[in-house]
Design a protein around this motif. Structure first.
Motif, mmCIF file in Angstrom:
data_model
loop_
_atom_site.group_PDB
_atom_site.id
_atom_site.type_symbol
_atom_site.label_atom_id
_atom_site.label_comp_id
_atom_site.label_asym_id
_atom_site.label_seq_id
_atom_site.Cartn_x
_atom_site.Cartn_y
_atom_site.Cartn_z
ATOM 1 N N GLU A 209 0.827 -1.211 0.000
ATOM 2 C CA GLU A 209 0.000 0.000 0.000
ATOM 3 C C GLU A 209 0.860 1.259 0.000
ATOM 4 O OE1 GLU A 209 -0.271 -2.454 2.086
ATOM 5 O OE2 GLU A 209 -2.145 -3.465 1.470
ATOM 6 N N ARG A 210 1.947 1.229 0.817
ATOM 7 C CA ARG A 210 2.825 2.402 0.860
ATOM 8 C C ARG A 210 3.546 2.592 -0.482
ATOM 9 N NH1 ARG A 210 0.360 2.091 4.925
ATOM 10 N NH2 ARG A 210 -0.904 3.340 3.516
ATOM 11 N N ARG A 212 2.381 1.732 -3.424
ATOM 12 C CA ARG A 212 1.413 2.241 -4.394
ATOM 13 C C ARG A 212 1.143 3.720 -4.166
ATOM 14 N NH1 ARG A 212 -1.985 -1.416 -3.979
ATOM 15 N NH2 ARG A 212 -1.820 -2.491 -5.981
ATOM 16 N N GLU A 213 1.113 4.157 -2.914
ATOM 17 C CA GLU A 213 0.893 5.568 -2.635
ATOM 18 C C GLU A 213 2.016 6.432 -3.208
ATOM 19 O OE1 GLU A 213 0.545 5.968 1.529
ATOM 20 O OE2 GLU A 213 -1.422 4.995 1.678
ATOM 21 N N ARG A 214 3.259 5.934 -3.145
ATOM 22 C CA ARG A 214 4.412 6.734 -3.572
ATOM 23 C C ARG A 214 4.679 6.614 -5.061
ATOM 24 N NH1 ARG A 214 7.579 9.374 -5.477
ATOM 25 N NH2 ARG A 214 9.564 10.208 -4.685
ATOM 26 N N ALA A 216 2.522 4.841 -7.448
ATOM 27 C CA ALA A 216 1.337 4.508 -8.241
ATOM 28 C C ALA A 216 1.375 3.045 -8.697
ATOM 29 C CB ALA A 216 1.210 5.473 -9.420
ATOM 30 N N GLU A 217 0.663 2.759 -9.769
ATOM 31 C CA GLU A 217 0.527 1.355 -10.185
ATOM 32 C C GLU A 217 1.829 0.771 -10.705
ATOM 33 O OE1 GLU A 217 -1.917 -0.665 -9.617
ATOM 34 O OE2 GLU A 217 -2.938 0.981 -8.601
ATOM 35 N N ALA A 220 3.625 -0.547 -7.789
ATOM 36 C CA ALA A 220 3.013 -1.790 -7.312
ATOM 37 C C ALA A 220 3.393 -2.963 -8.211
ATOM 38 C CB ALA A 220 1.500 -1.625 -7.256
#
Length: 514
Positions: A209-210, A212-214, A216-217, A220
């Protein structure tokens, strides 16, 4: 997220080097140090070059300083793909469903070959033996969960044991010690290094999750790769239709008319096969070979699209232009294949005729067919320092000089706008100062006096404005061919603008701004 698919990867180390060796007319010795360069940076090098300290990413001057005997080869992605295509076709004959990741690296689903050949490792070793029999001495293979893991498993193999199988579910443990640079994302790797994250295992341990927050996809996705969860399946290519045509002559032929006559049927079949696929050929590769191993290869362009007659003409022209100094004996065979194709609908004739452009093309092509390839030429502006050498005559149908070629570094070249009139041979003129003494330029580009009078033929006119000097220096290392001159732009009292050059004290007019 989809579970990783068991994937079999075949990796050819230093493929750009190997592709050059397999296609070059006169390849260097196998033990010669060789490096492939793009933008003056090493992108691939041979084992002999690495033994001298040459590495990927080095600048050209550094690589040549380490290995003065280094063979320098320009990168060519088209050559890499062209040489790799028959390799993939060979693999498909024994294990269909191949995906070309990039030239030198391909992947396929492991399940089918493993069931047919009795196991994943057995299938990989069979393909290695198959390719070794075709002359590929250094080929690595691996099987793992996903293409990403399989590729890096192939990279850690050794020449004496070229196959590596990473058992199902073991991808995270295998990837954990690899550096984050294995993700091939420079920005991410740099940031992770500053955060103290240096391996894929450490990156995989971060909360997704962290990440993806920084990031994006994309972040991830890279996190999933580092964790061994490569959800991207193998995407097999659709094998292209066989469009190549080859004609062998027994005994070898020496007359161009005989060779052209022998190619007529093959050319018609070649065009008919393209037509059946609703394609036309816009670039044609012609290969000639002799009975003693001589070889001539060339790519021909067409302003429209090739028909059978145009194909035969290109074979004849190549014999006339390239064959004189290459073939000491007869021509043993000819092959033709499309280098570039286009949808036939883009070349269909209009409802009310082909238009003036098409009529011009047909007329020029007929003249060219009768008189030869270089009988019809088109003037274009090329690269160079002198105006006369920038006037390039390109045969009709060939690719014109591109803007990239014109913009290559030409220290001392004249920037736009260029003179409208360029003299084939610079005209002799006289430039004097206000006292009537000749104006000269010294070693440090210092002028003896401001130019005041211009004498060109029977005209003697006052110089109203002038700019310069701009030095031109060529081949300073060659005592016989070195050249140093200075350019001036002048405007005379009648409003005429001139481009003048002074070289060894002699003034000449290179062109005129009309």
């Amino acid at each position: 997220m989809r579970e990783p698919t068991r994937s079999l990867v075949l990796w050819f180390p230093d493929w750009p080097v190997l592709a050059y060796r397999r296609e070059a007319a006169r390849p260097p010795r196998a033990d010669a140090p060789l490096a492939v360069f793009e933008n003056n940076t090493v992108v691939a090098c041979s084992a002999a070059a690495r033994a001298h300290g040459v590495r990927r990413g080095q600048r050209r001057r550094d690589a040549q300083a380490l290995c003065p005997s280094l063979v320098v080869v320009a990168a060519d992605s088209v050559r890499d793909a062209r040489v790799f295509a028959p390799v993939v076709a060979l693999v498909e004959e024994h294990a269909p469903g191949v995906q070309i990741v990039r030239p030198g690296l391909c992947a396929l689903r492991a399940r089918g070959p493993a069931r047919y050949y009795g196991g994943e490792e057995e299938a990989a070793r069979m393909l290695v033996r198959l390719l070794a029999a075709e002359g590929f001495d250094d080929i690595r293979a691996s099987v793992a969960d996903g293409v990403f893991t399989a590729e890096h498993a192939a990279r850690v193999t050794r020449p004496d044991d070229p196959v590596r199988v990473v058992a199902g579910g073991q991808a995270p443990a295998f990837l954990a010690p690899l550096p984050v640079t294995a993700l091939d994302d420079v920005d991410l790797a740099s940031l992770l290094a500053r955060l103290g994250v240096h391996t894929l295992g450490e990156f995989a341990a971060m909360p997704v999750e962290r990440v993806r927050e920084r990031f994006a996809e994309r972040g991830a996705r890279l996190h999933a790769l580092a964790s061994g969860r490569d959800s991207q399946p193998v995407q097999p290519r659709t094998p292209p239709p066989e469009l190549r045509r080859e004609v062998a002559f027994e005994p070898p032929l020496e007359l161009a008319d005989q060779i052209a006559f022998g190619m007529r049927v093959a050319a018609e079949e070649f065009i008919a096969r393209l037509g059946a696929l609703n394609l036309v050929c816009t670039e044609l590769r012609v290969v000639l070979w002799g009975e003693r191993g001589e070889r001539s290869e060339r790519v021909w362009l067409h302003p429209g699209s090739f028909d059978a007659g145009a194909v035969v003409d290109r074979v004849r022209w190549q014999l006339a232009e390239d064959g004189r100094g290459i073939f000491g004996s007869g021509v043993a065979g000819v092959s033709i294949e499309p280098e570039a194709v286009d949808d036939a609908a883009h070349h269909a004739k209009g409802l009310f005729g082909a238009g003036s452009d098409e009529r011009v093309h047909h007329a020029l092509s007929r003249v060219q067919a009768m008189l030869g390839h270089r009988a019809v030429v088109t003037p274009v502006i090329g690269g160079g320092r002198w105006l006369a050498e920038r006037q390039v005559l390109v045969p009709w149908g060939d690719r014109a000089v591109t803007a990239k070629e014109r913009s290559r570094p030409w220290p001392g070249s004249l920037p736009d706008p260029l003179p409208a009139t360029v003299y084939p041979e610079p005209r002799r003129v006289e430039v004097t100062d206000i006292a009537g003494a000749p104006v000269t330029v010294g070693e440090r580009d210092a002028m003896s006096a401001p130019p005041a009078i211009l004498e060109a033929g029977d005209r003697r006119v006052r110089i109203r404005e002038w700019a310069g000097p701009w030095p031109i220096s060529e081949r300073g290392w060659d005592p016989l061919r070195r050249r140093r001159a200075h350019r001036f732009q002048v405007v005379d009292a009648d409003g005429g603008a001139w481009l003048l050059v002074v070289e060894e004290g002699e003034w000449r007019a290179e062109g005129r701004y009309d």
